[in-house]
Write a protein that holds these residues in place. Structure first.
Motif, PDB file in Angstrom:
ATOM      1  N   SER A 198       0.854  -1.186   0.000  1.00  0.00           N
ATOM      2  CA  SER A 198       0.000   0.000   0.000  1.00  0.00           C
ATOM      3  C   SER A 198       0.886   1.230   0.000  1.00  0.00           C
ATOM      4  O   SER A 198       1.915   1.271   0.661  1.00  0.00           O
ATOM      5  N   CYS A 239      -4.808   6.916  -1.345  1.00  0.00           N
ATOM      6  CA  CYS A 239      -4.225   5.584  -1.170  1.00  0.00           C
ATOM      7  C   CYS A 239      -4.256   4.809  -2.486  1.00  0.00           C
ATOM      8  O   CYS A 239      -5.220   4.875  -3.235  1.00  0.00           O
ATOM      9  N   ASP A 254      -2.743   0.845  -4.242  1.00  0.00           N
ATOM     10  CA  ASP A 254      -2.107  -0.454  -4.048  1.00  0.00           C
ATOM     11  C   ASP A 254      -1.145  -0.685  -5.205  1.00  0.00           C
ATOM     12  O   ASP A 254      -1.480  -0.435  -6.367  1.00  0.00           O
TER      13      ASP A 254
END
Length: 62
Positions: A6, A17, A19
């Protein structure tokens, strides 16, 4: 080997955010694919990744 981390990136002054997923295989020709939004920054990131790997001493792309 599959790895997922992350991370985040900035949009203006806000952090978003994200990934990051990586799958490393030891067979075949060395290559990588960048997927995501088709913006110029994403397309240009391929060259930045190649340059970073070269500066770290990895010779993946002859």
């Amino acid at each position: 080997m599959f790895t997922k981390i992350s991370s985040s990136h900035l949009v203006g002054i806000e952090s978003v955010c994200v990934d990051v997923e990586v799958d490393i295989k030891s067979m075949g020709m060395p290559s990588f694919t960048v997927v995501g939004l088709a913006e110029g920054a994403v397309r240009e990131s391929r060259e930045r990744v190649k340059s970073s790997l070269k500066n770290l001493g990895f010779n993946l792309f002859s």
